[in-house]
Motif scaffolding. Structure first.
Motif, PDB file in Angstrom:
ATOM      1  N   THR A  68       0.780  32.538   9.899  1.00 15.28           N
ATOM      2  CA  THR A  68      -0.402  32.463   9.016  1.00 15.28           C
ATOM      3  C   THR A  68      -0.006  32.314   7.543  1.00 15.28           C
ATOM      4  OG1 THR A  68      -0.494  34.893   8.980  1.00 15.28           O
ATOM      5  CG2 THR A  68      -1.988  33.744  10.508  1.00 15.28           C
ATOM      6  N   THR A  69       1.234  31.886   7.287  1.00 12.53           N
ATOM      7  CA  THR A  69       1.609  31.672   5.880  1.00 12.53           C
ATOM      8  C   THR A  69       0.943  30.424   5.310  1.00 12.53           C
ATOM      9  OG1 THR A  69       3.603  30.520   6.617  1.00 12.53           O
ATOM     10  CG2 THR A  69       3.827  32.862   6.051  1.00 12.53           C
ATOM     11  N   CYS A  70       0.649  29.461   6.180  1.00 15.93           N
ATOM     12  CA  CYS A  70      -0.058  28.249   5.740  1.00 15.93           C
ATOM     13  C   CYS A  70      -1.503  28.607   5.412  1.00 15.93           C
ATOM     14  CB  CYS A  70      -0.008  27.189   6.836  1.00 15.93           C
ATOM     15  SG  CYS A  70      -1.074  25.760   6.502  1.00 15.93           S
ATOM     16  N   PRO A  71      -2.001  28.245   4.204  1.00 13.85           N
ATOM     17  CA  PRO A  71      -3.376  28.596   3.828  1.00 13.85           C
ATOM     18  C   PRO A  71      -4.425  28.135   4.835  1.00 13.85           C
ATOM     19  CG  PRO A  71      -2.185  27.793   1.924  1.00 13.85           C
ATOM     20  CD  PRO A  71      -1.293  27.573   3.101  1.00 13.85           C
ATOM     21  N   CYS A  72      -4.292  26.918   5.347  1.00 17.03           N
ATOM     22  CA  CYS A  72      -5.297  26.402   6.284  1.00 17.03           C
ATOM     23  C   CYS A  72      -5.278  27.173   7.604  1.00 17.03           C
ATOM     24  CB  CYS A  72      -5.077  24.909   6.533  1.00 17.03           C
ATOM     25  SG  CYS A  72      -5.588  23.873   5.135  1.00 17.03           S
ATOM     26  N   LYS A  73      -4.095  27.521   8.091  1.00 18.03           N
ATOM     27  CA  LYS A  73      -4.000  28.290   9.329  1.00 18.03           C
ATOM     28  C   LYS A  73      -4.550  29.705   9.121  1.00 18.03           C
ATOM     29  CE  LYS A  73      -0.155  25.796  11.491  1.00 18.03           C
ATOM     30  NZ  LYS A  73       1.210  25.889  12.056  1.00 18.03           N
ATOM     31  N   MET A  74      -4.290  30.264   7.963  1.00 25.24           N
ATOM     32  CA  MET A  74      -4.836  31.587   7.661  1.00 25.24           C
ATOM     33  C   MET A  74      -6.368  31.550   7.642  1.00 25.24           C
ATOM     34  SD  MET A  74      -6.345  33.172   4.749  1.00 25.24           S
ATOM     35  CE  MET A  74      -5.621  32.400   3.314  1.00 25.24           C
ATOM     36  N   LEU A  75      -6.939  30.521   7.022  1.00 23.70           N
ATOM     37  CA  LEU A  75      -8.398  30.394   6.949  1.00 23.70           C
ATOM     38  C   LEU A  75      -9.000  30.170   8.338  1.00 23.70           C
ATOM     39  CD1 LEU A  75      -8.593  28.175   3.729  1.00 23.70           C
ATOM     40  CD2 LEU A  75      -9.369  30.551   3.929  1.00 23.70           C
ATOM     41  N   GLU A  76      -8.300  29.420   9.172  1.00 18.38           N
ATOM     42  CA  GLU A  76      -8.775  29.206  10.541  1.00 18.38           C
ATOM     43  C   GLU A  76      -8.758  30.516  11.331  1.00 18.38           C
ATOM     44  OE1 GLU A  76     -10.257  27.462  13.965  1.00 18.38           O
ATOM     45  OE2 GLU A  76     -10.279  26.803  11.868  1.00 18.38           O
ATOM     46  N   LYS A  99      -3.591  24.389 -14.359  1.00 15.50           N
ATOM     47  CA  LYS A  99      -3.001  23.544 -15.394  1.00 15.50           C
ATOM     48  C   LYS A  99      -2.977  22.073 -14.955  1.00 15.50           C
ATOM     49  CE  LYS A  99      -0.537  27.398 -17.469  1.00 15.50           C
ATOM     50  NZ  LYS A  99       0.729  27.965 -17.900  1.00 15.50           N
ATOM     51  N   ASN A 100      -1.795  21.459 -14.907  1.00 16.83           N
ATOM     52  CA  ASN A 100      -1.737  20.024 -14.579  1.00 16.83           C
ATOM     53  C   ASN A 100      -1.529  19.756 -13.090  1.00 16.83           C
ATOM     54  OD1 ASN A 100      -2.043  19.239 -17.259  1.00 16.83           O
ATOM     55  ND2 ASN A 100       0.135  19.513 -17.671  1.00 16.83           N
ATOM     56  N   ARG A 101      -1.619  20.792 -12.291  1.00 13.95           N
ATOM     57  CA  ARG A 101      -1.357  20.634 -10.868  1.00 13.95           C
ATOM     58  C   ARG A 101      -2.610  20.143 -10.145  1.00 13.95           C
ATOM     59  NH1 ARG A 101       1.346  25.346  -7.131  1.00 13.95           N
ATOM     60  NH2 ARG A 101       0.930  24.421  -5.090  1.00 13.95           N
ATOM     61  N   THR A 102      -2.427  19.243  -9.177  1.00 17.98           N
ATOM     62  CA  THR A 102      -3.557  18.695  -8.414  1.00 17.98           C
ATOM     63  C   THR A 102      -4.064  19.734  -7.412  1.00 17.98           C
ATOM     64  OG1 THR A 102      -2.595  16.489  -8.597  1.00 17.98           O
ATOM     65  CG2 THR A 102      -4.310  16.804  -6.923  1.00 17.98           C
ATOM     66  N   PRO A 103      -5.375  19.944  -7.311  1.00 16.35           N
ATOM     67  CA  PRO A 103      -5.913  20.893  -6.322  1.00 16.35           C
ATOM     68  C   PRO A 103      -5.600  20.446  -4.901  1.00 16.35           C
ATOM     69  CG  PRO A 103      -7.575  20.280  -7.953  1.00 16.35           C
ATOM     70  CD  PRO A 103      -6.422  19.360  -8.155  1.00 16.35           C
ATOM     71  N   ASP A 104      -5.457  21.410  -4.004  1.00 12.89           N
ATOM     72  CA  ASP A 104      -5.238  21.102  -2.592  1.00 12.89           C
ATOM     73  C   ASP A 104      -6.615  20.941  -1.939  1.00 12.89           C
ATOM     74  OD1 ASP A 104      -4.689  21.076   0.134  1.00 12.89           O
ATOM     75  OD2 ASP A 104      -2.904  22.337  -0.113  1.00 12.89           O
ATOM     76  N   TYR A 105      -7.057  19.698  -1.820  1.00 15.92           N
ATOM     77  CA  TYR A 105      -8.416  19.438  -1.334  1.00 15.92           C
ATOM     78  C   TYR A 105      -8.585  19.822   0.133  1.00 15.92           C
ATOM     79  CZ  TYR A 105      -9.092  17.041  -5.745  1.00 15.92           C
ATOM     80  OH  TYR A 105      -9.185  16.760  -7.082  1.00 15.92           O
ATOM     81  N   ASN A 106      -7.509  19.803   0.915  1.00 11.20           N
ATOM     82  CA  ASN A 106      -7.594  20.240   2.306  1.00 11.20           C
ATOM     83  C   ASN A 106      -7.957  21.724   2.393  1.00 11.20           C
ATOM     84  OD1 ASN A 106      -6.977  17.740   3.434  1.00 11.20           O
ATOM     85  ND2 ASN A 106      -4.772  18.115   3.352  1.00 11.20           N
ATOM     86  N   VAL A 107      -7.340  22.517   1.520  1.00 10.10           N
ATOM     87  CA  VAL A 107      -7.618  23.955   1.492  1.00 10.10           C
ATOM     88  C   VAL A 107      -9.054  24.210   1.032  1.00 10.10           C
ATOM     89  CG1 VAL A 107      -7.020  26.142   0.375  1.00 10.10           C
ATOM     90  CG2 VAL A 107      -5.209  24.615   1.179  1.00 10.10           C
TER      91      VAL A 107
END
Length: 537
Positions: A68-76, A99-107
């Motif tokens: 469950t370290t992966c954010p998507c697996k944790m949310l599932e 800041k300048n980092r792109t959001p993780d749209y999958n999460v």
């Protein structure tokens, strides 16, 4: 009150609750104390915690959930879990595009997918985001509820202090109850860890702790201020005796000293909000702000609007929020905004896409609604650039106008600067014998501002130093004659300032000085009549 509000949010099945704090452990204990108490939430919940390094951990049974370290697996996993529970997620803001980092749209999409189950599912589940910074993607703004997690109160700090003393029996505590209370109150505004560090440092210095260690606690507060990068901590040695004249303003400030204390509560006195001090440049506005810190024995924080504005979208507003939160965290404190009109120069323009207007609105709302004892002193030279909504009653307790010093005030200013610099008897030998020295100099400097008087004294001492002799009256008279005062070079601007102040501000000079000045100069009907309403405090 906070616990009651949080328990209601949980019972009402608010799906996502965001806490901005550096105190993960304290916030976690706070949430656990509520969700495991059936009296507060009706049905007790299991508690899970999550970090990206360790995954989900079930605190209720003491077991890690695998894979469950992966954010998507944790949310599932949260979506599929079939028991009443709360899930405390640490540092999840990194997936929201800091800041300048792109959001993780999958999460972000996955979070939106599980929201219906959190709201309407057969079991009660709530997700908490705990992060040191507030960052919410636009797609989740309608779903996330921000909960303001408070800093430790006096009881919590006292409990930590007592716990440290019990654990360190060798430390000698030379404190009565009143001194202990004062020491712990000084730590208000710090996190529990910061307060613990300050107490520990006090104890290891000499193996004891006493009221003398108050400076160590205050130094820790200075560190909090420095870390913001926006506020500046001003150390000031100026006292009320260093301000020549301005008796009306000084009396107003003196009468409101300690108005945030327990004694003031007996009189039902509210903490003063602040003052706006405007007027002629070089007449003591900034000096008054610096002296206030010593008069009231409070930390002086300087807010630079230039540091608030940042090129990143939304970061300027966050900078202002953090600056104001820091000022409240170290309260009671004084927040000084020097030349406030320059910081608001972008209002009404389209060049910054409305950032200046939003920052200004944020500041006004805070001034109107703040409950922490943060006293705001704003200084301004050009009042024509100040928006009217800043000047209305309720923002500031009073608006003071600082005019050119009167004869009596110039006399006091000369006395201050001469006494400050003429410490050597040989240098002062020829000046001491001059009869009514300061009175004569005051009469010769009609229209001079305080900083010009200071420069007259400094320039005269430079002349005496160059010739290796004592200071003479002639040195002062020559430098006075060689000075073209601001009242001549900016006569029109001063007249405009006075015209504005006659109905909108109170004179910083007391009435008796103004009456004596008009009597001596016969200035009742001339164009340079004084500005500001004559009220005494």
């Amino acid at each position: 009150m906070c616990a009651y509000k949080l328990s209601n949010l949980i019972r009402a099945r608010f799906p996502l609750i965001y806490m901005t704090t550096f105190e993960e452990d304290r916030a976690t204990k706070y949430i656990k104390s509520i969700v495991t108490d059936e009296k507060q939430v009706k049905v007790a919940r299991e508690v899970f915690t999550w970090t990206q390094t360790n995954g989900l951990y079930n605190d209720s049974v003491g077991k890690t959930v695998t894979d469950t370290t992966c954010p998507c697996k944790m949310l599932e996993y949260i979506r599929r879990y079939e028991k009443d529970a709360v899930f405390i997620i640490y540092d999840f803001h990194v997936n929201f595009g800091p800041k300048n980092r792109t959001p993780d749209y999958n999460v972000i999409r996955k979070i939106r997918d599980i929201i219906p189950d959190l709201k309407l599912g057969t079991v009660r589940k709530t997700v908490f985001f705990i992060s040191p910074e507030l960052l919410i993607p636009e797609a989740l703004q309608k779903e996330i509820t921000i909960f303001d997690f408070p800093l430790p109160n006096l009881e919590e700090i006292k409990a930590k202090f007592d716990s440290m003393l019990n654990q360190n029996s060798s430390v000698e505590a030379n404190l009565n109850e009143e001194e202990k209370d004062k020491l712990c109150k000084a730590a208000l505004g710090l996190t529990l860890q910061e307060a613990e560090s300050a107490f520990a440092l006090s104890m290891v210095n000499d193996g004891k702790i006493s009221i003398k260690d108050l400076s160590v606690i205050l130094e820790e507060k200075v560190q909090v201020i420095k870390k913001t990068g926006i506020l500046e901590f001003i150390k000031s040695d100026y006292t009320i005796k260093d301000i020549g004249g301005l008796d009306n303003l000084k009396n107003w400030l003196l009468k409101r000293n300690n108005s945030w204390s327990e004694q003031a509560k007996k009189y039902c006195i509210p903490s003063p909000k602040g003052v706006l001090v405007t007027g002629v440049p070089g007449c003591g506005k900034s000096l008054t702000a610096k002296a206030m810190s010593t008069i009231w024995q409070l930390p002086l924080l300087k807010l630079d609007f230039g540091k608030v504005f940042s090129g990143l979208v939304g970061s300027s507003e966050e900078n202002m929020r953090r600056a104001l939160a820091t000022a409240e965290a170290v309260a009671p404190s004084i927040l000084w905004i020097d030349e406030i009109e320059k910081g608001l120069s972008g209002l009404g323009s389209n060049g910054d896409s409305g950032v200046s207007s939003r920052i200004f609105g944020q500041f006004l709302t805070w001034m109107q609604e703040k409950e922490s004892p943060v006293f705001v002193i704003a200084t301004a030279n050009n009042i024509s650039n100040l928006p009217p909504e800043l000047l209305r009653k309720g923002r500031f307790d009073e608006i003071f106008f600082v005019d050119l010093p009167t004869v009596q005030e110039r006399k006091e200013i000369f006395k201050l600067h001469l006494e400050k610099r003429l410490k050597d008897k040989d240098v002062a030998s020829e000046i001491i014998g001059v009869k009514n020295l300061c009175s004569e100099l005051a009469k010769m400097t009609e229209g001079f501002i305080g900083s010009e008087i200071e420069q007259v004294v400094i320039s005269s001492l430079c002349d005496a130093f160059f010739e290796n002799r004592a200071l003479k009256f002639e040195d002062l008279a020559k430098n006075i004659a060689n000075t073209v005062p601001l009242s001549m070079t900016q006569r029109e601007q001063i007249l405009a300032l006075r015209s504005w102040a006659n109905v909108r501000a109170v004179s910083a000079t007391k009435t008796s000085n103004l009456k004596q000045y008009k009597k001596e100069t016969n200035e009742e009907n001339v164009s340079l009549s004084r500005g500001g309403r004559t009220l005494d405090f």
